[in-house]
Design an enzyme around this catalytic site. Structure first.
Site, short mmCIF file in Angstrom:
data_model
loop_
_atom_site.label_atom_id
_atom_site.label_comp_id
_atom_site.label_asym_id
_atom_site.label_seq_id
_atom_site.Cartn_x
_atom_site.Cartn_y
_atom_site.Cartn_z
N PHE A 140 -6.53 -1.11 7.38
CA PHE A 140 -7.63 -2.05 7.60
C PHE A 140 -7.09 -3.28 8.32
CE2 PHE A 140 -10.47 -5.57 6.63
CZ PHE A 140 -11.67 -5.02 7.01
N ASP A 225 0.63 -6.88 9.85
CA ASP A 225 -0.57 -7.51 9.29
C ASP A 225 -0.30 -7.87 7.84
OD1 ASP A 225 -3.01 -8.07 8.09
OD2 ASP A 225 -4.12 -6.56 9.25
N LYS A 254 -6.52 -14.80 4.70
CA LYS A 254 -6.81 -14.76 3.26
C LYS A 254 -6.21 -15.91 2.44
CE LYS A 254 -8.71 -10.26 2.65
NZ LYS A 254 -8.47 -9.24 3.66
C1 LIG Z 1 -8.95 -8.80 4.93
C2 LIG Z 1 -8.04 -8.20 5.91
C3 LIG Z 1 -8.28 -8.30 7.28
C4 LIG Z 1 -9.51 -8.96 7.85
O1 LIG Z 1 -9.63 -10.29 7.46
P1 LIG Z 1 -11.06 -11.05 7.62
O2 LIG Z 1 -10.73 -12.47 7.29
O3 LIG Z 1 -12.00 -10.40 6.65
O4 LIG Z 1 -11.49 -10.86 9.02
C5 LIG Z 1 -7.35 -7.75 8.14
N1 LIG Z 1 -6.26 -7.13 7.68
C6 LIG Z 1 -5.99 -7.00 6.37
C7 LIG Z 1 -4.75 -6.32 5.91
C8 LIG Z 1 -6.88 -7.52 5.43
O5 LIG Z 1 -6.64 -7.38 4.12
#
Ligand SMILES: *Cc1c(COP(=O)(O)O)cnc(C)c1O
Length: 402
Positions: A140, A225, A254
């Protein structure tokens, strides 16, 4: 009609249906506790999806936000402001580099925007003959088109393609598959240290080092990420530090703002300066209020010893869940205060509902996985309150699951 039901009806009548109807309407928080519109309180073990690192209403964050909002809430990127400079310097330091060295930061407003920036950075830096992005199955990376194109979860990606990008997905944690996919046509590899949204799925030890080696061999960029794993969640500032590797581009969001919207892409080496003047931008990115919040988060993690708290209480949490020995629990994954409770049945939704009835917020991240990502400020007593209540929560779930 309860206040919650009234708000839900108005929500359905005014907001798009993309979130469904949330089961709980929250109105207030203090520490690790939140209150709903009908006055019920919950111990928050979700933290707004690993965001509210300091819990709710933390005095350091509240004061930083209030003071900055009063002093100067917005500048746009036509002007610099001290908080963005301080925050970039701070992040670079936490990453073991120094201002003036080979790392540079770009600020965005969210995780998906941090990954969009990463995509532009690696495309800008890529030499001729490249174009392919390698990502992992079930990954994700966000919901905007670029980040969605590299998101491995087919159900959320496929309805919105094509994206005009050549993306190959390899099984997560499989170093051989990754090596086979990463060649000299590859621009970048996108990977999470642990797949959060997939259900706190961990890779074998050494996987990130294998990713680093494959990228080095092919001359491809390693984009890591850490939007969910970073900022202390695993008991380290960043998960990759425990793995002993450095990516070429690191994305954060986050927990960074502790509840204020901020994201960041950190580039190293030639990826630090790949974006030239005019190549990218954001009106709100690096907003003074969000940067002030992030500085308060980083200061508090450091001064309150919250990395050690995440490591110690994360272990206590996992041990307490395992010790409960409930037949619905197959095991616990993850590190620090970032755990996936794997169930023996696809009952995560029912567990989430039963937990709320017992006064605990947990998250059904997958049909058979409960995600726990409490504030990093959580206490021993609060962890023990949850592990003590867990058998009764799971017994109730058993009764409700058909
Ligand atoms: C939450 C998340 C995203 C996206 O972040 P948003 O602030 O919702 O756009 C991308 N990568 C990872 C691993 C995430 O947990």
């Amino acid at each position: 009609m309860t206040a919650t039901a009234d708000l839900q009806a108005r929500f359905d009548a005014a907001l798009m249906p993309n979130y469904g109807t949330p089961p709980i309407a929250l109105v207030r928080g203090e520490g690790r506790r939140v209150w709903d519109a009908d006055g019920r309180s919950y111990l928050d073990l979700v933290a707004g999806i690993a965001v509210s690192a300091l819990g709710h209403g933390h005095p350091a964050l509240t004061a930083a936000v209030a003071d900055q909002a009063a002093a100067l809430a917005h500048t746009s990127n036509l002007y610099l402001h001290p908080r963005e400079v301080e925050l970039a310097e701070r992040l670079i330091g936490l990453l073991g580099a120094e201002p003036g060295g080979d790392a540079r930061v770009f600020f965005a407003n969210s995780g998906t925007e941090a990954n969009e920036a990463a995509l532009k950075i690696v495309k800008r830096a890529a030499g001729p003959g490249r174009g392919r992005i390698v990502s992992t199955a079930n990954a994700f990376h966000g919901r905007t088109s670029g980040a969605l194109a590299v998101t491995g979860k087919a159900a959320i990606r496929e309805p919105f393609g094509p994206f005009g990008m050549d993306v190959v997905f390899v099984p997560y944690g499989d170093a051989d598959a990754l090596r086979a996919a990463v060649d000299t046509t590859c621009t970048a590899v996108f990977v999470e240290p642990v797949q959060g949204e997939a259900g706190i799925v961990t890779a074998p030890d050494g996987y990130l080092r294998e990713v680093r080696a494959a990228c080095d061999a092919a001359g491809a960029a390693f984009v890591l990420d850490e939007i969910q794993s970073g900022i202390g969640r695993t008991g380290h500032w960043f998960a990759h530090q425990a793995a002993g590797v450095r990516p070429d581009v690191l994305t954060l969001a986050k927990g960074l703002g502790g509840g204020l919207p901020i994201g960041a892409a950190v580039g190293f080496g030639r990826y630090a300066t790949a974006l030239a003047k005019g190549d990218h931008g954001s009106t709100f990115g690096g907003n003074p209020v969000a940067c002030a919040a992030a500085l308060a988060v980083l200061d508090t993690i450091e001064t309150q010893g919250l990395l050690a708290n995440a490591a110690d209480l994360g272990a206590l949490l996992a041990d307490g869940i395992t010790a409960a020995g409930h037949p619905l629990v197959a095991g616990v994954r993850g590190t620090g205060l970032w755990r996936g409770v794997v169930l023996t049945a696809p009952a995560a939704g029912a567990v989430q509902t039963a937990a709320a009835a017992h006064g605990f917020l947990v998250n059904a991240v997958a049909p058979d996985v409960i995600r726990l990502a409490p504030p990093l400020t959580i206490t021993r007593d609060e962890i023990q309150a949850f592990t003590a209540a867990l058998p009764a929560i799971l017994d109730d779930t058993d009764r409700e699951t058909p």
